[in-house]
Design an enzyme around this catalytic site. Structure first.
Site, short mmCIF file in Angstrom:
data_model
loop_
_atom_site.label_atom_id
_atom_site.label_comp_id
_atom_site.label_asym_id
_atom_site.label_seq_id
_atom_site.Cartn_x
_atom_site.Cartn_y
_atom_site.Cartn_z
N HIS A 1 19.73 -19.28 -20.12
CA HIS A 1 20.72 -18.26 -20.48
C HIS A 1 20.92 -17.19 -19.41
CE1 HIS A 1 20.77 -18.98 -25.14
NE2 HIS A 1 20.61 -20.09 -24.45
N ASN B 1 23.74 -23.63 -29.08
CA ASN B 1 23.37 -22.38 -29.75
C ASN B 1 24.56 -21.74 -30.46
OD1 ASN B 1 21.53 -21.95 -26.81
ND2 ASN B 1 20.53 -22.17 -28.78
N HIS C 1 18.04 -27.48 -29.19
CA HIS C 1 18.42 -27.06 -30.54
C HIS C 1 19.49 -27.98 -31.13
CE1 HIS C 1 15.97 -23.54 -30.85
NE2 HIS C 1 16.46 -23.02 -29.75
N HIS D 1 19.92 -23.75 -20.51
CA HIS D 1 18.80 -23.44 -21.38
C HIS D 1 18.25 -22.03 -21.21
CE1 HIS D 1 15.33 -23.82 -23.98
NE2 HIS D 1 14.50 -23.60 -22.99
#
Length: 265
Positions: free
Chosen positions: A179, A40, A69, A177
Protein backbone atom coordinates in the site's frame (compact mmCIF):
# COMPACT_ATOMS: atom_id res chain seq x y z
CA UNK A 1 0.09 -0.87 -26.13
CA UNK A 2 -0.22 1.06 -22.91
CA UNK A 3 -1.38 -0.64 -19.69
CA UNK A 4 -2.58 1.42 -16.73
CA UNK A 5 -2.33 -0.37 -13.39
CA UNK A 6 -3.99 0.94 -10.22
CA UNK A 7 -2.82 -0.33 -6.81
CA UNK A 8 -4.90 -1.83 -3.99
CA UNK A 9 -8.38 -0.26 -3.82
CA UNK A 10 -9.26 0.12 -0.13
CA UNK A 11 -12.82 0.49 1.16
CA UNK A 12 -15.59 2.80 0.01
CA UNK A 13 -13.14 5.67 -0.43
CA UNK A 14 -11.05 3.61 -2.83
CA UNK A 15 -14.06 2.60 -4.92
CA UNK A 16 -15.21 6.23 -5.08
CA UNK A 17 -11.72 7.35 -6.16
CA UNK A 18 -11.95 4.97 -9.12
CA UNK A 19 -15.38 6.29 -10.04
CA UNK A 20 -14.45 9.97 -9.68
CA UNK A 21 -10.89 10.07 -11.00
CA UNK A 22 -10.15 7.09 -13.21
CA UNK A 23 -11.81 8.79 -16.22
CA UNK A 24 -9.59 11.86 -15.73
CA UNK A 25 -6.45 9.73 -15.46
CA UNK A 26 -7.42 7.77 -18.56
CA UNK A 27 -7.91 11.02 -20.48
CA UNK A 28 -4.36 12.01 -19.56
CA UNK A 29 -2.60 8.65 -19.83
CA UNK A 30 -4.75 7.16 -22.64
CA UNK A 31 -4.26 3.45 -21.84
CA UNK A 32 -5.58 0.60 -23.97
CA UNK A 33 -6.03 -1.62 -20.88
CA UNK A 34 -6.75 -0.73 -17.25
CA UNK A 35 -5.98 -3.25 -14.49
CA UNK A 36 -6.96 -2.64 -10.85
CA UNK A 37 -6.13 -4.61 -7.71
CA UNK A 38 -9.43 -4.93 -5.82
CA UNK A 39 -8.65 -7.32 -2.96
CA UNK A 40 -9.38 -4.68 -0.27
CA UNK A 41 -12.38 -3.06 -1.94
CA UNK A 42 -15.21 -3.86 0.49
CA UNK A 43 -16.24 -1.39 3.19
CA UNK A 44 -14.31 -3.42 5.79
CA UNK A 45 -11.16 -3.24 3.66
CA UNK A 46 -10.90 -6.97 2.96
CA UNK A 47 -12.17 -8.89 -0.04
CA UNK A 48 -14.48 -7.92 -2.88
CA UNK A 49 -18.21 -8.29 -3.57
CA UNK A 50 -20.09 -8.88 -6.80
CA UNK A 51 -21.60 -5.38 -6.70
CA UNK A 52 -18.16 -3.78 -6.29
CA UNK A 53 -16.70 -5.91 -9.08
CA UNK A 54 -19.51 -4.80 -11.39
CA UNK A 55 -19.09 -1.19 -10.32
CA UNK A 56 -15.36 -1.25 -11.11
CA UNK A 57 -16.10 -2.74 -14.51
CA UNK A 58 -18.71 -0.08 -15.27
CA UNK A 59 -16.24 2.63 -14.21
CA UNK A 60 -13.77 1.63 -16.91
CA UNK A 61 -11.69 -1.21 -15.43
CA UNK A 62 -10.81 -4.10 -17.74
CA UNK A 63 -9.30 -6.58 -15.24
CA UNK A 64 -9.50 -6.86 -11.44
CA UNK A 65 -6.70 -8.69 -9.62
CA UNK A 66 -6.74 -9.97 -6.04
CA UNK A 67 -4.32 -11.13 -3.34
CA UNK A 68 -4.17 -12.61 0.16
CA UNK A 69 -7.61 -11.18 1.02
CA UNK A 70 -9.23 -12.78 -2.01
CA UNK A 71 -11.44 -14.98 0.18
CA UNK A 72 -12.10 -12.54 3.03
CA UNK A 73 -15.64 -11.90 1.77
CA UNK A 74 -17.31 -15.30 1.38
CA UNK A 75 -19.63 -13.94 -1.32
CA UNK A 76 -16.79 -14.29 -3.82
CA UNK A 77 -17.27 -18.05 -3.82
CA UNK A 78 -20.67 -17.50 -5.44
CA UNK A 79 -19.44 -15.49 -8.42
CA UNK A 80 -15.70 -15.79 -9.06
CA UNK A 81 -16.08 -18.66 -11.54
CA UNK A 82 -18.46 -16.54 -13.65
CA UNK A 83 -16.50 -13.27 -13.42
CA UNK A 84 -14.40 -13.44 -16.57
CA UNK A 85 -12.19 -10.45 -15.75
CA UNK A 86 -11.63 -11.18 -12.05
CA UNK A 87 -8.45 -13.13 -11.29
CA UNK A 88 -6.97 -14.42 -8.03
CA UNK A 89 -3.36 -15.45 -7.35
CA UNK A 90 -2.51 -18.33 -9.67
CA UNK A 91 -0.49 -20.16 -7.01
CA UNK A 92 -3.38 -20.97 -4.70
CA UNK A 93 -3.84 -24.77 -4.76
CA UNK A 94 -5.19 -25.33 -8.25
CA UNK A 95 -7.24 -28.48 -7.65
CA UNK A 96 -9.30 -26.97 -4.84
CA UNK A 97 -9.40 -23.22 -5.52
CA UNK A 98 -12.19 -21.62 -7.58
CA UNK A 99 -11.53 -18.89 -10.12
CA UNK A 100 -8.48 -18.48 -12.31
CA UNK A 101 -5.09 -16.84 -12.03
CA UNK A 102 -4.83 -15.13 -15.41
CA UNK A 103 -6.94 -13.75 -18.23
CA UNK A 104 -6.41 -12.71 -21.84
CA UNK A 105 -7.44 -9.30 -23.19
CA UNK A 106 -7.75 -8.43 -26.86
CA UNK A 107 -6.09 -5.07 -27.56
CA UNK A 108 -6.66 -4.01 -31.16
CA UNK A 109 -6.03 -7.54 -32.38
CA UNK A 110 -3.11 -8.16 -30.03
CA UNK A 111 -3.48 -10.43 -26.99
CA UNK A 112 -2.37 -9.24 -23.54
CA UNK A 113 -2.08 -11.84 -20.78
CA UNK A 114 -2.70 -10.47 -17.27
CA UNK A 115 -1.33 -12.69 -14.48
CA UNK A 116 -1.85 -12.60 -10.71
CA UNK A 117 0.60 -14.29 -8.30
CA UNK A 118 1.18 -14.10 -4.55
CA UNK A 119 4.48 -14.17 -2.68
CA UNK A 120 5.31 -16.47 0.24
CA UNK A 121 7.77 -14.46 2.38
CA UNK A 122 5.92 -13.25 5.53
CA UNK A 123 2.68 -14.49 3.91
CA UNK A 124 0.76 -17.76 3.59
CA UNK A 125 2.83 -20.63 2.25
CA UNK A 126 1.12 -21.08 -1.10
CA UNK A 127 2.46 -23.11 -4.00
CA UNK A 128 5.83 -21.97 -5.38
CA UNK A 129 5.17 -18.79 -7.42
CA UNK A 130 8.48 -19.06 -9.28
CA UNK A 131 7.93 -22.61 -10.52
CA UNK A 132 4.33 -21.93 -11.47
CA UNK A 133 5.22 -18.63 -13.17
CA UNK A 134 7.81 -20.57 -15.20
CA UNK A 135 5.16 -23.04 -16.29
CA UNK A 136 2.48 -20.46 -17.05
CA UNK A 137 4.75 -18.04 -18.90
CA UNK A 138 6.04 -20.86 -21.11
CA UNK A 139 2.44 -21.75 -21.93
CA UNK A 140 1.22 -18.21 -22.58
CA UNK A 141 4.29 -17.30 -24.63
CA UNK A 142 2.89 -19.57 -27.34
CA UNK A 143 -0.09 -17.20 -27.59
CA UNK A 144 1.37 -13.74 -26.95
CA UNK A 145 4.57 -11.91 -26.12
CA UNK A 146 2.71 -9.28 -24.07
CA UNK A 147 2.41 -10.52 -20.48
CA UNK A 148 1.71 -8.34 -17.42
CA UNK A 149 1.96 -9.64 -13.83
CA UNK A 150 0.53 -8.28 -10.58
CA UNK A 151 2.80 -9.87 -7.94
CA UNK A 152 1.07 -9.50 -4.58
CA UNK A 153 3.86 -9.88 -2.04
CA UNK A 154 5.25 -8.46 1.20
CA UNK A 155 9.01 -8.68 0.75
CA UNK A 156 10.66 -6.26 -1.66
CA UNK A 157 13.38 -8.84 -2.30
CA UNK A 158 10.84 -11.44 -3.41
CA UNK A 159 9.18 -8.98 -5.78
CA UNK A 160 12.49 -8.00 -7.37
CA UNK A 161 13.58 -11.64 -7.51
CA UNK A 162 10.45 -12.50 -9.48
CA UNK A 163 11.03 -9.61 -11.89
CA UNK A 164 14.67 -10.55 -12.46
CA UNK A 165 13.78 -14.22 -12.79
CA UNK A 166 11.30 -13.41 -15.55
CA UNK A 167 13.27 -10.53 -17.08
CA UNK A 168 13.07 -10.71 -20.85
CA UNK A 169 10.27 -13.28 -20.73
CA UNK A 170 7.35 -11.06 -19.73
CA UNK A 171 6.51 -7.40 -20.25
CA UNK A 172 6.06 -6.19 -16.68
CA UNK A 173 6.05 -7.21 -13.02
CA UNK A 174 4.28 -4.69 -10.76
CA UNK A 175 4.06 -5.33 -7.02
CA UNK A 176 1.07 -4.82 -4.75
CA UNK A 177 0.15 -5.48 -1.10
CA UNK A 178 2.20 -3.00 0.97
CA UNK A 179 0.00 0.00 0.00
CA UNK A 180 3.01 2.36 -0.26
CA UNK A 181 4.17 3.39 -3.72
CA UNK A 182 7.89 2.84 -4.19
CA UNK A 183 10.30 5.08 -6.10
CA UNK A 184 12.05 2.43 -8.19
CA UNK A 185 10.14 2.16 -11.48
CA UNK A 186 12.57 0.92 -14.12
CA UNK A 187 13.14 -1.21 -17.19
CA UNK A 188 15.34 -4.22 -16.41
CA UNK A 189 18.12 -5.29 -18.83
CA UNK A 190 15.90 -7.85 -20.56
CA UNK A 191 13.24 -5.15 -21.16
CA UNK A 192 10.81 -6.15 -18.41
CA UNK A 193 9.25 -3.20 -16.57
CA UNK A 194 9.33 -3.34 -12.78
CA UNK A 195 7.89 -1.41 -9.84
CA UNK A 196 8.18 -2.86 -6.32
CA UNK A 197 4.78 -1.53 -5.25
CA UNK A 198 2.13 0.46 -7.08
CA UNK A 199 0.72 1.92 -3.86
CA UNK A 200 -2.92 2.09 -2.78
CA UNK A 201 -6.16 3.77 -3.77
CA UNK A 202 -8.33 4.93 -0.89
CA UNK A 203 -8.03 7.11 2.22
CA UNK A 204 -4.95 9.32 1.88
CA UNK A 205 -4.77 10.30 5.54
CA UNK A 206 -5.06 6.85 7.07
CA UNK A 207 -2.34 4.31 7.77
CA UNK A 208 -2.37 1.99 4.77
CA UNK A 209 -6.03 3.00 4.48
CA UNK A 210 -6.91 2.26 8.10
CA UNK A 211 -7.86 4.62 10.95
CA UNK A 212 -4.53 5.79 12.47
CA UNK A 213 -5.60 5.59 16.12
CA UNK A 214 -6.33 1.87 15.85
CA UNK A 215 -2.96 1.10 14.30
CA UNK A 216 -1.03 3.34 16.71
CA UNK A 217 -2.82 1.69 19.63
CA UNK A 218 -1.57 -1.69 18.47
CA UNK A 219 2.02 -0.41 18.48
CA UNK A 220 1.60 1.16 21.92
CA UNK A 221 0.03 -1.74 23.78
CA UNK A 222 0.83 -4.80 21.63
CA UNK A 223 -2.74 -6.03 22.05
CA UNK A 224 -4.95 -7.21 19.18
CA UNK A 225 -6.89 -4.35 17.63
CA UNK A 226 -9.65 -4.23 15.05
CA UNK A 227 -8.45 -2.13 12.13
CA UNK A 228 -11.16 -0.06 10.49
CA UNK A 229 -11.04 1.69 7.12
CA UNK A 230 -10.83 5.49 7.36
CA UNK A 231 -13.80 6.87 5.45
CA UNK A 232 -13.36 10.65 5.75
CA UNK A 233 -10.65 13.04 4.63
CA UNK A 234 -8.75 13.10 1.37
CA UNK A 235 -8.55 10.22 -1.07
CA UNK A 236 -5.53 8.98 -3.02
CA UNK A 237 -5.22 7.00 -6.24
CA UNK A 238 -1.89 5.34 -7.04
CA UNK A 239 -0.44 3.14 -9.73
CA UNK A 240 1.65 3.25 -12.88
CA UNK A 241 1.42 2.87 -16.61
CA UNK A 242 3.59 0.69 -18.83
CA UNK A 243 4.22 0.96 -22.56
CA UNK A 244 4.72 -2.40 -24.27
CA UNK A 245 5.97 -3.03 -27.79
CA UNK A 246 3.26 -5.16 -29.40
CA UNK A 247 5.62 -7.22 -31.54
CA UNK A 248 8.41 -8.02 -29.07
CA UNK A 249 6.48 -7.80 -25.80
CA UNK A 250 9.30 -5.66 -24.41
CA UNK A 251 8.49 -2.77 -22.10
CA UNK A 252 9.64 0.58 -23.44
CA UNK A 253 8.50 2.84 -20.59
CA UNK A 254 7.12 2.67 -17.04
CA UNK A 255 5.92 5.67 -15.07
CA UNK A 256 4.25 5.90 -11.66
CA UNK A 257 1.06 7.90 -11.16
CA UNK A 258 -0.24 9.25 -7.85
CA UNK A 259 -2.97 11.79 -7.22
CA UNK A 260 -4.90 13.01 -4.20
CA UNK A 261 -8.26 14.76 -4.19
CA UNK A 262 -6.65 18.19 -3.95
CA UNK A 263 -4.33 17.44 -6.88
CA UNK A 264 -7.09 16.26 -9.21
CA UNK A 265 -9.77 18.89 -8.57
Amino acid sequence: MRVLFIGDVVGNKGVSMIKNYLPKIKQSVRPQVTVVNGENATAMGRGISLSIYKELMSDGVDVVTLGNHAWSNNEILDFIDDAKRLIRPYNFPRRTTPGKGYTMINVNGQQLAVLNFQGRVFMDNLDDPFALADELVDKLSQQTKCIFMDFHAEATSEKLAMAKYLDGRISAVVGTHTHVQTNDARILPGKTAFLTDAGMTGPADGMLGMRPENVIGRFLNQRPARFEVLEDGRGIISGCFVDIDDKSGHATHIEPVMYTDDRMS
